[in-house]
Design an enzyme around this catalytic site. Sequence first.
Site, PDB file in Angstrom:
ATOM      1  N   CYS A 147     -23.379  28.107   1.489  1.00  0.00           N
ATOM      2  CA  CYS A 147     -22.802  28.798   0.340  1.00  0.00           C
ATOM      3  C   CYS A 147     -21.733  29.792   0.791  1.00  0.00           C
ATOM      4  O   CYS A 147     -20.670  29.389   1.224  1.00  0.00           O
ATOM      5  CB  CYS A 147     -23.906  29.461  -0.493  1.00  0.00           C
ATOM      6  SG  CYS A 147     -23.333  30.026  -2.109  1.00  0.00           S
ATOM      7  N   GLU A 173     -32.312  26.480   2.488  1.00  0.00           N
ATOM      8  CA  GLU A 173     -33.306  27.470   2.934  1.00  0.00           C
ATOM      9  C   GLU A 173     -34.264  27.875   1.819  1.00  0.00           C
ATOM     10  O   GLU A 173     -35.294  28.489   2.087  1.00  0.00           O
ATOM     11  CB  GLU A 173     -32.600  28.700   3.542  1.00  0.00           C
ATOM     12  CG  GLU A 173     -32.008  29.690   2.542  1.00  0.00           C
ATOM     13  CD  GLU A 173     -30.666  29.261   1.958  1.00  0.00           C
ATOM     14  OE1 GLU A 173     -30.338  28.057   2.006  1.00  0.00           O
ATOM     15  OE2 GLU A 173     -29.949  30.133   1.430  1.00  0.00           O
ATOM     16  N   HIS A 226     -28.387  25.287  -1.287  1.00  0.00           N
ATOM     17  CA  HIS A 226     -29.216  26.155  -0.441  1.00  0.00           C
ATOM     18  C   HIS A 226     -30.484  25.484   0.093  1.00  0.00           C
ATOM     19  O   HIS A 226     -31.536  25.584  -0.529  1.00  0.00           O
ATOM     20  CB  HIS A 226     -29.628  27.388  -1.241  1.00  0.00           C
ATOM     21  CG  HIS A 226     -28.505  28.335  -1.484  1.00  0.00           C
ATOM     22  ND1 HIS A 226     -28.254  29.426  -0.680  1.00  0.00           N
ATOM     23  CD2 HIS A 226     -27.540  28.336  -2.422  1.00  0.00           C
ATOM     24  CE1 HIS A 226     -27.186  30.076  -1.129  1.00  0.00           C
ATOM     25  NE2 HIS A 226     -26.734  29.428  -2.194  1.00  0.00           N
TER      26      HIS A 226
END
Lengths: 226, 82
Positions: A87, A198, A196
């Site tokens: 990002c 994560e 994302h």
Amino acid sequence: MSSRIGVVTFPGSLDDRDAQRAIAIAGGEPVALWHGTTNLSGIDAVVLPGGFSYGDYLRAGAIARFSPIMSSVIDAAKSGMPVFGICNGFQVLCESHLLPGALTRNDHLHFICRDQKLRIENTTSAFTSGFDTNQEIVIPLKNGEGSYIADERTLDELEATGRIIARYVDVNPNGSRRDIAGITNEAGNVVGLMPHPEHAVEAGFGPSLDGLAFFTSVLSTLVNAS
Amino acid sequence: MARVVVDVMLKSEILDPQGKAVERAAQRLGYSTIASVRQGKRFELEIDGPVDDAALARIRELAQSLLANTVIEDFTVRVEDN
């Protein structure tokens, strides 16, 4: 000994702790790095996390790109260290010219936060080697400036050389050219991704566990290289 | 003290969603002759010392590396009269 993976915290980074957590869950040793130092603390790879570094002032990633740590990260990337920009981290990598093109404001101007389906098209980069070719995954996407733009020649070259690592499936959430969600450099060690991973590494949190393979991929890459 | 102005605009072929939003608002307000709006950034730099060719070259360097992203933006540099 597990690989040491740095996570840079810029003023305004938001997802640095989640990235550290994902690295630990994948079996690596996360190392917190501060933007104001040039010392990479003996890390084997580095993650530039999501957020709004320097408030996205000027352009997203434009000021972070000139922070002290980035001069060391840019040197390390050029000598082959795996670097993963998520990002805002992807925006920093484009501003640093480690990746071609730029990320601009979503074509519809809305900030988007949704679970997004992606197709993994490159399974040779440092962060995607653990996926199957054309594997479809679902991970969170959240951005206001995620529209990937490059000139036609660059886009053609990215396609021809297999450097588009992931494309949006079903819906293009931000106007990215050719549905591009992530790309890699020629060497395959620098990877940028707008969604994302994560946030999708642990049961009970996020839409899937699909994000984990980005982090286990780099750990395998590092073990195979040593 | 001399002032140098750097204007940064998205390249004409790059979609400018912010300019489009302003354009639509202007038309909604009845400004029907406004055919198109593009939004950019203006930087005003106050310069110590003479603004000679060397100083302008340094400012262009700054514009190219920091103030504009030349992948998507063009910039102009001009000295503003006092």
